[in-house]
Design a protein around this motif. Sequence first.
Motif, short mmCIF file in Angstrom:
data_model
loop_
_atom_site.label_atom_id
_atom_site.label_comp_id
_atom_site.label_asym_id
_atom_site.label_seq_id
_atom_site.Cartn_x
_atom_site.Cartn_y
_atom_site.Cartn_z
N HIS A 23 -26.43 -10.72 24.87
CA HIS A 23 -27.41 -9.92 24.12
C HIS A 23 -27.76 -10.57 22.79
CE1 HIS A 23 -27.22 -6.98 27.16
NE2 HIS A 23 -25.96 -6.68 26.95
N HIS A 73 -25.88 -2.74 28.38
CA HIS A 73 -26.28 -2.78 26.97
C HIS A 73 -27.56 -3.56 26.72
CE1 HIS A 73 -22.06 -1.35 26.64
NE2 HIS A 73 -22.74 -0.43 25.98
N THR A 88 -30.16 -2.80 24.00
CA THR A 88 -30.10 -3.38 22.65
C THR A 88 -31.45 -3.95 22.20
OG1 THR A 88 -27.84 -4.07 23.15
CG2 THR A 88 -28.87 -5.11 21.24
N ASN A 125 -28.37 -0.56 20.71
CA ASN A 125 -27.27 -0.99 21.58
C ASN A 125 -26.56 0.18 22.23
OD1 ASN A 125 -24.03 -1.49 21.47
ND2 ASN A 125 -25.09 -3.30 22.22
N MET A 126 -26.43 1.29 21.50
CA MET A 126 -25.63 2.39 22.02
C MET A 126 -26.45 3.47 22.71
SD MET A 126 -22.37 2.62 19.45
CE MET A 126 -21.50 3.77 20.49
N GLU A 150 -25.04 4.81 25.81
CA GLU A 150 -23.86 5.68 25.71
C GLU A 150 -24.26 7.17 25.67
OE1 GLU A 150 -21.41 4.05 26.45
OE2 GLU A 150 -22.12 2.06 25.89
N THR A 187 -22.44 -4.70 19.62
CA THR A 187 -22.75 -3.56 18.75
C THR A 187 -22.65 -3.95 17.27
OG1 THR A 187 -21.54 -2.27 20.39
CG2 THR A 187 -22.29 -1.09 18.45
N ASN A 219 -18.80 -0.45 21.63
CA ASN A 219 -19.62 0.71 21.96
C ASN A 219 -18.99 1.66 22.96
OD1 ASN A 219 -19.86 -0.98 24.24
ND2 ASN A 219 -21.70 -1.91 23.38
N ARG A 220 -17.84 1.32 23.51
CA ARG A 220 -17.32 2.13 24.62
C ARG A 220 -15.81 2.28 24.49
NH1 ARG A 220 -20.47 -0.03 29.63
NH2 ARG A 220 -22.18 1.31 28.98
#
Lengths: 166, 419
Positions: free
Chosen positions: B102, B122, B125, B213-214, B217, B299, B380-381
């Motif tokens: 990314h 992701h 992003t 990026n998130m 989620e 992230t 992010n996770r």
Amino acid sequence: MAVIHGKVWKFGDNIDTDIIIPARYLILPIEEAKEKAMEPIRPSFSKEFEKSGIIIAGRNFGCGSSREQAPAVLRALGVSAIVAKTFARIFFRNTINLGIPAIECKEACDKIEEGEEIEIEPETGKIKLLKQAITLQGSKLPPFLLEIIKDGGLIPHLKKRLIIGV
Amino acid sequence: MAGKTMAEKILSHVAKKDVEAGDIIIVDVETVFAHDGTAPLAFEEMKKMGVDTFFDPNKVVIVTDHTTPSPSEKISNIHAFLRNYCRENGCNFRGVGRGIGHQLLIEEFVKPWTVVLGADSHTCTHGALGAFATGMGSTDIAGAMAFGKTWLKVPESFKILVEGELKSPVSAKDVILKIIGVIGADGATYMAMEFFGETVNSMGISERLTLSNMAVEAGGKTGLCPVDGKTIKFLAEHRRKGFFKNLKPDQDAYFSKEIAINAAELEPMIALPHTVDNVKAVSEVGELDVDQVFIGTCTNGRFEDFEIVAKILKGKKVANDTRLLVQPASWRVYLKIIERGIAATLIEAGASINPPGCGPCIGRHLGILGDGEVCLSTQNRNFKGRMGNEKAYIYLSSPATAAASAITGRITDPRDFYH
């Protein structure tokens, strides 16, 4: 499309792709990786699971990574359909691409018990609970996605279209 | 007729016709990417399709970032296969030490007003640069690599208005954690999250990337930020000079959901195990010892992140019983933190620097957790088992919170350390 008949295997909300197949098993061939399906929360799943079973789950099934190995290990175990309150987007797309019907139904997870036998009509989204003798209405897949499932997944579907030239 | 969201604007531009949420369209793909975890399966699927060439090798990028350098024979063989396949087919390949896919895409490839697909969740992003960027599985990616096209349903959009001045060291990570905590891990499923407002305008590209990026989620299909002078400047500095139109939603665009965040009132936030929407303020967590702190990832592994970390760690030491792992998102970030003396500050404080890549975030190597251990990470996770051990606990925070916690050895509000 034929009616799907199978025994139910039940899961909760937010079953993520790291649960369905942890990253460290991604290097295994699918036939080996399938033994590890759901390992973090239910290590005996692959051994207990009976071919053509149906997974019923809560909200956001398949959230997390884009790894196609997640629906692929379920397909390799013989999962014939997945019904969830909602699906995470990438997992939903991957499941259809592999030819597995993915049906959304808000009530299924609350009304259906583990081990119950059910029947699903992919075209109409109807879910019959055989013992309870009730029918639930799940989401109807758009014709475009039903075609992909009927052909056995995106690759056979594209091949067919390329050959027929539709 | 109602105005358009950013998602509808980009997809109308790409489809060369007026589209709106709900339309199913087939569009050209500008950039398509896969990594060492997903590319082998994509190439296998291409083979099954009977296709052995890329639609345009210049637009295909393969990065070995998930497990790099290789920790095992099996993975070395996968890397070798990918390297050879890319050489034979003439596509872009970025190998060991180059960085996270990314980050490399941001530094080299992504253009606003285009469709970017990646075999990685992701991929959202890249919406920070105004691209309609979304993650897909290997079969979809194989189709895109072979034919340069994909089908998309034009998503409904979720308006995320962020206003007010963020009080340093509160940052974009705290904003996005707050948002996910409020709307839930499936709050934006199938939707484009569109971030705008004065706070987003005043953020640099690095912070906007953290927001976008998130998006996944919360279930988002992509996370879009406006294209403005900052975006154009960033692209020009990164080899993409040219004319890119500004992007923002129309005043009368239809959003099916919306939320407003007051950035001025925001505290440092943290996500607790094992879901990303299990969010609290850091000040509410109480005493909690941390075994490992990890600062990096797609992230929060950029120069601006390490700049804040160095500010907090300068002249301080990491707690005795805590490990601090740092991992730049790309070789360019790595080089810059060395040139600016930041790497030295981190090492003097006790940090261990991993080579650019995904590292411990995906739990394969370079920092796997032990049984019962607690990790505070800027990733992010925080799913169970994410960092390689189902018996470990992962907390997510900003780089500032991570740095402050590394010093004390327990979850710590960075405002105590920031002057």
